[in-house]
Motif scaffolding. Structure first.
Motif, PDB file in Angstrom:
ATOM      1  N   THR A 140      -7.919   9.362  17.301  1.00 34.77           N
ATOM      2  CA  THR A 140      -6.947   8.728  18.186  1.00 34.77           C
ATOM      3  C   THR A 140      -7.484   7.442  18.801  1.00 34.77           C
ATOM      4  O   THR A 140      -6.795   6.785  19.559  1.00 34.77           O
ATOM      5  CB  THR A 140      -6.535   9.684  19.315  1.00 34.77           C
ATOM      6  OG1 THR A 140      -7.696  10.021  20.100  1.00 34.77           O
ATOM      7  CG2 THR A 140      -5.943  10.959  18.741  1.00 34.77           C
ATOM      8  N   ALA A 141      -8.739   7.104  18.464  1.00 35.67           N
ATOM      9  CA  ALA A 141      -9.312   5.879  19.015  1.00 35.67           C
ATOM     10  C   ALA A 141      -8.572   4.664  18.513  1.00 35.67           C
ATOM     11  O   ALA A 141      -8.126   4.598  17.372  1.00 35.67           O
ATOM     12  CB  ALA A 141     -10.798   5.765  18.635  1.00 35.67           C
ATOM     13  N   ARG A 179     -18.538  15.750  22.662  1.00 39.07           N
ATOM     14  CA  ARG A 179     -18.449  16.644  21.510  1.00 39.07           C
ATOM     15  C   ARG A 179     -19.374  16.155  20.406  1.00 39.07           C
ATOM     16  O   ARG A 179     -19.479  14.957  20.149  1.00 39.07           O
ATOM     17  CB  ARG A 179     -17.026  16.679  20.952  1.00 39.07           C
ATOM     18  CG  ARG A 179     -16.050  17.475  21.753  1.00 39.07           C
ATOM     19  CD  ARG A 179     -14.817  17.835  20.939  1.00 39.07           C
ATOM     20  NE  ARG A 179     -14.325  16.763  20.080  1.00 39.07           N
ATOM     21  CZ  ARG A 179     -13.464  16.943  19.083  1.00 39.07           C
ATOM     22  NH1 ARG A 179     -13.011  18.147  18.815  1.00 39.07           N
ATOM     23  NH2 ARG A 179     -13.046  15.937  18.353  1.00 39.07           N
ATOM     24  N   ALA A 187     -15.582   6.315  15.760  1.00 36.70           N
ATOM     25  CA  ALA A 187     -14.249   6.612  15.236  1.00 36.70           C
ATOM     26  C   ALA A 187     -14.364   7.450  13.971  1.00 36.70           C
ATOM     27  O   ALA A 187     -13.701   8.470  13.821  1.00 36.70           O
ATOM     28  CB  ALA A 187     -13.486   5.323  14.960  1.00 36.70           C
ATOM     29  N   ALA A 225     -18.877   4.270  20.485  1.00 36.86           N
ATOM     30  CA  ALA A 225     -17.880   5.344  20.468  1.00 36.86           C
ATOM     31  C   ALA A 225     -17.429   5.488  19.022  1.00 36.86           C
ATOM     32  O   ALA A 225     -16.797   4.590  18.454  1.00 36.86           O
ATOM     33  CB  ALA A 225     -16.698   4.993  21.367  1.00 36.86           C
ATOM     34  N   ASN A 231     -13.109  10.588  16.154  1.00 38.21           N
ATOM     35  CA  ASN A 231     -12.110  10.336  17.201  1.00 38.21           C
ATOM     36  C   ASN A 231     -10.921   9.621  16.571  1.00 38.21           C
ATOM     37  O   ASN A 231     -10.765   8.407  16.707  1.00 38.21           O
ATOM     38  CB  ASN A 231     -12.708   9.494  18.329  1.00 38.21           C
ATOM     39  CG  ASN A 231     -11.741   9.337  19.493  1.00 38.21           C
ATOM     40  OD1 ASN A 231     -10.663   9.921  19.501  1.00 38.21           O
ATOM     41  ND2 ASN A 231     -12.127   8.540  20.468  1.00 38.21           N
ATOM     42  N   ALA A 236     -19.209  12.106  19.473  1.00 38.90           N
ATOM     43  CA  ALA A 236     -18.294  11.154  20.107  1.00 38.90           C
ATOM     44  C   ALA A 236     -18.961   9.815  20.373  1.00 38.90           C
ATOM     45  O   ALA A 236     -18.319   8.760  20.317  1.00 38.90           O
ATOM     46  CB  ALA A 236     -17.753  11.753  21.408  1.00 38.90           C
ATOM     47  N   SER A 287     -11.040  16.291   9.572  1.00 37.95           N
ATOM     48  CA  SER A 287     -11.007  16.308  11.033  1.00 37.95           C
ATOM     49  C   SER A 287     -12.356  16.792  11.560  1.00 37.95           C
ATOM     50  O   SER A 287     -13.170  17.377  10.828  1.00 37.95           O
ATOM     51  CB  SER A 287      -9.893  17.225  11.540  1.00 37.95           C
ATOM     52  OG  SER A 287     -10.217  18.583  11.302  1.00 37.95           O
TER      53      SER A 287
END
Length: 334
Positions: free
Chosen positions: A328-329, A2, A36, A34, A326, A98, A301
């Motif tokens: 939820t990371a 994404r 966050a 990755a 992200n 992402a 978000s």
């Protein structure tokens, strides 16, 4: 993966959208992270409008300022490993995604005490402020510095770092309420340009003493009028043009007081140089021990990227806006 994709410059609906793109691969000297959180900067809004002074190719993924975990390490990289918590300056953009590739020299491992949100909120603006004060100029104890847009992200770091260097700080804002944090951070006077003539107010406050240095991200008429406050042999450091480019009489203004005019862009630093490493080390240490405060205004978000841009462009923000790429990371600091 994404990503937030900007198809072309403009403000029409749909130009800034969520898309699926291939994930980056770590090239030589690079890390893949990755993401966050990613910081939103005024430069992102300029790229959206097509006014960013350092040309970019469209379509593009915005976002320069990332924090997250390393997922791949390119050839020739030392000092980083998969799983490291890092912050980085993605000079070519790509942070609103992402995964993001970033030069290892432009990244730093995070101490356990610094969260991803804090890390994504400080790096570009604090580094910009540091180098404005200590690389392209040399602020000294007892000097008076004028900071335009003092209530914005870079302005708040400039305020803290200039006060810590022993300078007297005065500033201007364009929106009521944005003066509060700057005063809390040590500014001696902040003038709302919408309510008072900043030249008159600052001149009275300083009792005729000239300003030693001016840090300006506004340009145009605000910059032009600021020369009245500058002492002979003073310095103006420009790092943005929110109102517009400097007026055509810039040369004449400089000649009047033998002033120095400097333009600064963080991406022109050599990330392998000692000056970059020193600034990064010192500002990160100050963030970690709390002596450099990181003002996070709001976290959006991933799907709220459009609203984040609108919020920043409203000019009412005093602090950092973040995109939770992200949320939820894992941010385990154990």
């Amino acid at each position: 993966m994404r990503a937030i994709l900007l198809d072309q410059p403009g403000e029409a609906a749909g130009l800034l959208r969520v898309a699926e793109l291939p994930a980056p691969v770590a090239g030589r000297g690079e890390l893949v992270v990755a993401v966050a959180c990613c910081g939103c900067n005024f430069a992102d809004t300029m790229m959206r409008r097509g006014t960013y002074p350092h040309p970019k190719q469209y379509p593009l993924v915005p976002g320069f300022e990332i924090a997250g975990r390393v997922t791949a390490v390119g050839a020739g990289v030392d000092g980083f490993a998969v799983g490291d918590r890092v912050a980085g300056y993605a000079e070519s953009g790509g942070g609103f995604a992402a995964f993001c590739a970033v030069a290892a020299d432009a990244a730093v491992r995070l101490p356990d005490s610094v969260s991803f949100e804090t890390a994504a909120a400080f790096l570009i603006q604090a580094q910009t402020a540091w180098h404005l004060l200590h690389t392209v100029s040399a602020v000294r104890p007892g000097e008076v510095v004028l900071i335009h847009a003092i209530g914005g992200g870079v302005g708040l770091y400039l305020t803290q770092l200039a006060v810590q260097a022993g300078a007297v700080v005065v500033g201007t804002v364009g929106t009521a309420g944005k003066e509060r944090r700057a005063l809390d951070y040590g500014a001696s006077l902040v003038v709302n340009r919408a309510e008072a003539d900043f030249v008159d107010e600052i001149g009275r406050f300083l009792n005729g003493r000239g300003v030693d240095r001016i840090y300006d991200s506004t340009g145009a008429t605000i910059l032009d009028r600021s020369f009245t406050l500058l002492r002979p042999l003073g310095q103006i450091v420009s790092f943005g043009e929110a109102e517009g480019r400097p007026l055509d009489n810039l040369w004449a203004r400089l000649v009047e007081k033998s002033a120095t005019f400097t333009r600064f862009h963080l991406g022109h630093l050599d990330f392998a140089a000692q000056a970059w490493r020193d600034g990064l080390r010192l500002t990160l240490a100050a963030v970690a021990d709390g002596t450099l405060r990181v003002p996070v205004e709001r976290v959006f978000s991933f799907e709220q990227a459009e609203q984040m841009y609108e919020c920043l462009e409203s000019r009412t923000v005093s602090g950092k806006l973040l995109l939770a790429v992200n949320p939820t990371a894992t941010d385990s600091r154990s």
